[in-house]
Design a protein around this motif. Structure first.
Motif, PDB file in Angstrom:
ATOM      1  N   GLN A   1      -5.998 -11.484   0.883  1.00 29.74           N
ATOM      2  CA  GLN A   1      -5.569 -11.658   2.267  1.00 29.74           C
ATOM      3  C   GLN A   1      -5.270 -10.326   2.939  1.00 29.74           C
ATOM      4  OE1 GLN A   1      -2.221 -14.289   2.156  1.00 29.74           O
ATOM      5  NE2 GLN A   1      -3.462 -16.100   1.768  1.00 29.74           N
ATOM      6  N   THR A   2      -4.853  -9.362   2.170  1.00 32.83           N
ATOM      7  CA  THR A   2      -4.479  -8.062   2.737  1.00 32.83           C
ATOM      8  C   THR A   2      -5.593  -7.036   2.616  1.00 32.83           C
ATOM      9  OG1 THR A   2      -3.524  -7.266   0.655  1.00 32.83           O
ATOM     10  CG2 THR A   2      -2.057  -8.462   2.149  1.00 32.83           C
ATOM     11  N   TYR A   3      -6.710  -7.437   2.028  1.00 32.16           N
ATOM     12  CA  TYR A   3      -7.779  -6.482   1.800  1.00 32.16           C
ATOM     13  C   TYR A   3      -8.832  -6.560   2.895  1.00 32.16           C
ATOM     14  CZ  TYR A   3      -9.778  -3.011  -1.107  1.00 32.16           C
ATOM     15  OH  TYR A   3     -10.223  -1.804  -1.563  1.00 32.16           O
ATOM     16  N   PRO A   4      -9.371  -5.413   3.326  1.00 33.37           N
ATOM     17  CA  PRO A   4     -10.401  -5.413   4.379  1.00 33.37           C
ATOM     18  C   PRO A   4     -11.638  -6.208   3.957  1.00 33.37           C
ATOM     19  CG  PRO A   4      -9.747  -3.164   3.811  1.00 33.37           C
ATOM     20  CD  PRO A   4      -9.055  -4.088   2.858  1.00 33.37           C
ATOM     21  N   THR A   5     -12.318  -6.751   4.925  1.00 34.28           N
ATOM     22  CA  THR A   5     -13.488  -7.595   4.649  1.00 34.28           C
ATOM     23  C   THR A   5     -14.802  -6.838   4.774  1.00 34.28           C
ATOM     24  OG1 THR A   5     -13.516  -8.322   6.953  1.00 34.28           O
ATOM     25  CG2 THR A   5     -12.309  -9.709   5.369  1.00 34.28           C
ATOM     26  N   ASP A   6     -14.783  -5.529   4.637  1.00 31.16           N
ATOM     27  CA  ASP A   6     -16.010  -4.757   4.789  1.00 31.16           C
ATOM     28  C   ASP A   6     -16.846  -4.713   3.504  1.00 31.16           C
ATOM     29  OD1 ASP A   6     -14.185  -3.183   3.438  1.00 31.16           O
ATOM     30  OD2 ASP A   6     -14.802  -1.323   4.417  1.00 31.16           O
ATOM     31  N   MET A   7     -16.402  -5.384   2.455  1.00 31.43           N
ATOM     32  CA  MET A   7     -17.119  -5.426   1.195  1.00 31.43           C
ATOM     33  C   MET A   7     -17.386  -6.899   0.860  1.00 31.43           C
ATOM     34  SD  MET A   7     -16.088  -3.708  -2.544  1.00 31.43           S
ATOM     35  CE  MET A   7     -14.542  -3.192  -1.917  1.00 31.43           C
ATOM     36  N   GLU A   8     -18.447  -7.144   0.090  1.00 28.11           N
ATOM     37  CA  GLU A   8     -18.743  -8.518  -0.319  1.00 28.11           C
ATOM     38  C   GLU A   8     -17.521  -9.144  -0.975  1.00 28.11           C
ATOM     39  OE1 GLU A   8     -22.527  -9.108  -2.563  1.00 28.11           O
ATOM     40  OE2 GLU A   8     -22.580  -6.919  -2.419  1.00 28.11           O
ATOM     41  N   GLU A   9     -17.271 -10.399  -0.666  1.00 24.80           N
ATOM     42  CA  GLU A   9     -16.095 -11.078  -1.223  1.00 24.80           C
ATOM     43  C   GLU A   9     -16.140 -11.123  -2.750  1.00 24.80           C
ATOM     44  OE1 GLU A   9     -13.893 -15.397  -1.139  1.00 24.80           O
ATOM     45  OE2 GLU A   9     -15.193 -14.865   0.520  1.00 24.80           O
ATOM     46  N   GLU A  10     -17.320 -11.424  -3.308  1.00 27.61           N
ATOM     47  CA  GLU A  10     -17.433 -11.502  -4.767  1.00 27.61           C
ATOM     48  C   GLU A  10     -17.156 -10.153  -5.423  1.00 27.61           C
ATOM     49  OE1 GLU A  10     -19.821 -12.564  -2.711  1.00 27.61           O
ATOM     50  OE2 GLU A  10     -20.037 -14.709  -3.074  1.00 27.61           O
ATOM     51  N   LYS A  11     -17.673  -9.094  -4.818  1.00 25.57           N
ATOM     52  CA  LYS A  11     -17.459  -7.753  -5.360  1.00 25.57           C
ATOM     53  C   LYS A  11     -15.980  -7.386  -5.306  1.00 25.57           C
ATOM     54  CE  LYS A  11     -19.201  -3.037  -4.944  1.00 25.57           C
ATOM     55  NZ  LYS A  11     -20.154  -2.185  -4.214  1.00 25.57           N
ATOM     56  N   THR A  12     -15.350  -7.689  -4.187  1.00 25.05           N
ATOM     57  CA  THR A  12     -13.921  -7.412  -4.043  1.00 25.05           C
ATOM     58  C   THR A  12     -13.124  -8.212  -5.059  1.00 25.05           C
ATOM     59  OG1 THR A  12     -14.233  -7.030  -1.674  1.00 25.05           O
ATOM     60  CG2 THR A  12     -11.988  -7.429  -2.421  1.00 25.05           C
ATOM     61  N   MET A  13     -13.444  -9.490  -5.213  1.00 25.35           N
ATOM     62  CA  MET A  13     -12.731 -10.347  -6.152  1.00 25.35           C
ATOM     63  C   MET A  13     -12.900  -9.837  -7.586  1.00 25.35           C
ATOM     64  SD  MET A  13     -10.926 -13.293  -6.230  1.00 25.35           S
ATOM     65  CE  MET A  13     -11.415 -14.303  -4.867  1.00 25.35           C
ATOM     66  N   LEU A  14     -14.102  -9.439  -7.954  1.00 21.91           N
ATOM     67  CA  LEU A  14     -14.365  -8.927  -9.295  1.00 21.91           C
ATOM     68  C   LEU A  14     -13.549  -7.662  -9.563  1.00 21.91           C
ATOM     69  CD1 LEU A  14     -15.993  -9.005 -11.953  1.00 21.91           C
ATOM     70  CD2 LEU A  14     -17.784  -7.712 -10.755  1.00 21.91           C
ATOM     71  N   MET A  15     -13.599  -6.735  -8.636  1.00 18.11           N
ATOM     72  CA  MET A  15     -12.876  -5.475  -8.817  1.00 18.11           C
ATOM     73  C   MET A  15     -11.366  -5.702  -8.860  1.00 18.11           C
ATOM     74  SD  MET A  15     -15.241  -3.003  -6.472  1.00 18.11           S
ATOM     75  CE  MET A  15     -14.204  -1.585  -6.669  1.00 18.11           C
ATOM     76  N   LEU A  16     -10.865  -6.532  -7.973  1.00 20.77           N
ATOM     77  CA  LEU A  16      -9.428  -6.794  -7.955  1.00 20.77           C
ATOM     78  C   LEU A  16      -8.970  -7.550  -9.198  1.00 20.77           C
ATOM     79  CD1 LEU A  16      -8.860  -7.634  -4.190  1.00 20.77           C
ATOM     80  CD2 LEU A  16      -8.095  -5.596  -5.417  1.00 20.77           C
TER      81      LEU A  16
END
Length: 99
Positions: free
Chosen positions: A40-55
């Motif tokens: 919710q606090t992370y920018p949306t400029d990256m693919e959601e799946e990629k962000t979820m994987l990294m986080l």
């Protein structure tokens, strides 16, 4: 990205994982809840799946750093989460890397 994970969230997740009565499904739900809060606090400029994987991987690392005795449990739960929710994305990453 590493700094976007609040220490209180890590502490809370570690406390949840220390409960030996939790099922694997309960642990996965706590992990998902923590990831949703971070997303919710992370920018949306990256693919959601990629962000979820990294986080997910960063969160697992932070919990294991915070409480080393939880390494096995948090690693297993994170791998299960990735296999259940991001498997296709990871497989496509590997395929693209091999091309």
């Amino acid at each position: 990205m590493d700094r976007s994970i609040h220490p209180g969230l890590v502490n809370n997740l570690a406390m949840q994982f220390m409960n030996v009565n939790l099922s694997e499904e309960d642990r996965r739900r706590y992990l998902v809840t923590a990831l949703e809060r971070i997303m919710q606090t992370y920018p949306t400029d990256m693919e959601e799946e990629k962000t979820m994987l990294m986080l997910a991987m960063l969160l697992a690392k932070k919990v294991a750093d915070h409480t080393p005795s939880l390494l096995r449990d948090v690693f297993r739960t994170t791998v299960n989460f990735i296999n259940q929710n991001l498997f296709t994305y990871v497989r496509n990453l590997v395929r693209n890397e091999m091309d």
